[in-house]
Design a protein around this motif. Structure first.
Motif, PDB file in Angstrom:
ATOM      1  N   THR A 163       0.837  -1.198   0.000  1.00  0.00           N
ATOM      2  CA  THR A 163       0.000   0.000   0.000  1.00  0.00           C
ATOM      3  C   THR A 163       0.873   1.249   0.000  1.00  0.00           C
ATOM      4  O   THR A 163       1.999   1.238   0.500  1.00  0.00           O
ATOM      5  CB  THR A 163      -0.922   0.041   1.240  1.00  0.00           C
ATOM      6  N   ASN A 210      -6.104   2.153  -5.280  1.00  0.00           N
ATOM      7  CA  ASN A 210      -5.822   0.729  -5.421  1.00  0.00           C
ATOM      8  C   ASN A 210      -4.657   0.291  -4.536  1.00  0.00           C
ATOM      9  O   ASN A 210      -3.752   1.069  -4.233  1.00  0.00           O
ATOM     10  CB  ASN A 210      -5.476   0.398  -6.869  1.00  0.00           C
ATOM     11  N   GLN A 234       0.706 -10.427 -10.196  1.00  0.00           N
ATOM     12  CA  GLN A 234       0.344  -9.302  -9.356  1.00  0.00           C
ATOM     13  C   GLN A 234      -1.099  -8.885  -9.629  1.00  0.00           C
ATOM     14  O   GLN A 234      -1.590  -8.989 -10.744  1.00  0.00           O
ATOM     15  CB  GLN A 234       1.281  -8.112  -9.557  1.00  0.00           C
ATOM     16  N   VAL A 270       1.363  -9.007  -4.630  1.00  0.00           N
ATOM     17  CA  VAL A 270       2.304  -9.731  -5.486  1.00  0.00           C
ATOM     18  C   VAL A 270       2.467 -11.155  -4.970  1.00  0.00           C
ATOM     19  O   VAL A 270       2.710 -11.371  -3.776  1.00  0.00           O
ATOM     20  CB  VAL A 270       3.686  -9.037  -5.525  1.00  0.00           C
ATOM     21  N   LEU A 302      -1.808  -3.164  -4.169  1.00  0.00           N
ATOM     22  CA  LEU A 302      -1.126  -4.143  -5.013  1.00  0.00           C
ATOM     23  C   LEU A 302      -0.787  -5.368  -4.178  1.00  0.00           C
ATOM     24  O   LEU A 302      -0.292  -5.241  -3.057  1.00  0.00           O
ATOM     25  CB  LEU A 302       0.157  -3.533  -5.583  1.00  0.00           C
ATOM     26  N   TYR A 343      -4.070  -5.825  -8.832  1.00  0.00           N
ATOM     27  CA  TYR A 343      -4.468  -4.502  -8.378  1.00  0.00           C
ATOM     28  C   TYR A 343      -5.949  -4.535  -8.015  1.00  0.00           C
ATOM     29  O   TYR A 343      -6.745  -5.191  -8.700  1.00  0.00           O
ATOM     30  CB  TYR A 343      -4.275  -3.454  -9.488  1.00  0.00           C
ATOM     31  N   CYS A 374       4.350  -2.934   3.401  1.00  0.00           N
ATOM     32  CA  CYS A 374       4.208  -4.262   2.803  1.00  0.00           C
ATOM     33  C   CYS A 374       4.042  -5.295   3.903  1.00  0.00           C
ATOM     34  O   CYS A 374       4.760  -5.268   4.903  1.00  0.00           O
ATOM     35  CB  CYS A 374       5.434  -4.603   1.957  1.00  0.00           C
TER      36      CYS A 374
END
Length: 252
Positions: free
Chosen positions: A29, A92, A130, A96, A94, A132, A40
């Motif tokens: 974020t 948004n 990944q 991963v 993310l 979003y 993270c």
């Protein structure tokens, strides 16, 4: 993610299966708050799709839970838009997911180009997906919405990881651990110390960088080199290079 066409995987069914097989994701974020802007957290995710399909469905969801005392949670709360019992981030986030197997590739494996011109350099083979999406945070475990979400989340995650990761399916194999195996009061205490994460998927991308860009002779050298190396990771990389090379050739 840098996605050269030779490495990009466009089939969303493949990407979603990758997530199920590699559920530990990195939730990333970027939030302006008293905490660090970039945060993270590693967390295992459950993937929900409305129906099984090969088409991309933006209604798909990722679900997880993380510690309430996590600085990333504190940062998100400062920026969250309030709704009754559910908080939502405007921008948004993310997530991963990395493949289980990755490895350095020595130029010595390039059996075609190295002896011909010597114009080869090292690289690293890996795979990643990944996602979003828009994040909702279920913060108060005492609220009906958060209580229902967290109960389902920990049940579903436990079932998925016990069966898919550990192989505990019952019958001739061990029975899977279930949340109900733990004392109810203990689970209630644990739930008060976690928050629920739900991410509405808006975009998914995937990459398999497995020597597809190399000449056929070089790919064969990589397959053979890792096969000679031995060990689980080397054997899997050898197989993946062969598999992704065949897919690349069939699409060319």
């Amino acid at each position: 993610m840098f996605l050269p066409p030779v490495h990009a995987e466009r089939d969303t069914a493949v990407l979603f299966q990758f997530i199920r097989e590699n559920p530990l994701g990195m939730l990333i974020t970027g939030v302006k708050s008293a905490q660090e802007f970039l945060q993270c957290t590693h967390a295992p995710f459950v993937l929900d799709l409305p129906v099984e399909t090969t088409d991309f469905l933006p209604q798909g969801r990722l679900r997880a839970h993380i510690a309430k005392q996590n600085p990333q949670v504190k940062g998100m709360i400062e920026e969250l838009v309030s709704k009754p019992n559910v908080l939502e981030l405007e921008d948004n986030v993310l997530v991963v997911f990395n493949g289980k197997y990755n490895h350095y590739v020595t130029p010595k494996y390039y059996a075609q180009t190295k002896p011909d011109t010597g114009k080869v350099v090292p690289t690293w083979n890996y795979s990643a997906v990944q996602v979003y999406g828009k994040l909702s945070l279920y913060y108060d475990s005492k609220s009906p919405e958060a209580g229902i979400f967290l109960a389902k989340q920990i049940d579903d995650l436990s079932q998925h990881t016990e069966e898919s990761v550990m192989g505990y399916t019952g019958g001739e194999k061990p029975q899977p651990w279930k949340v109900s195996d733990a004392p109810e009061k203990y689970i209630e205490l644990m739930q008060r110390n976690i928050v629920g994460i739900e991410i509405r998927i808006e975009k998914v991308q995937g990459k398999f960088k497995m020597s597809q860009e190399m000449k056929p002779g070089d790919r064969e050298g990589v397959v053979a080199g890792f096969a000679r190396m031995g060990g689980e990771t080397a054997e899997e990389i050898s197989n993946l290079v062969k598999e992704r090379g065949a897919i690349h050739d069939s699409r060319a």
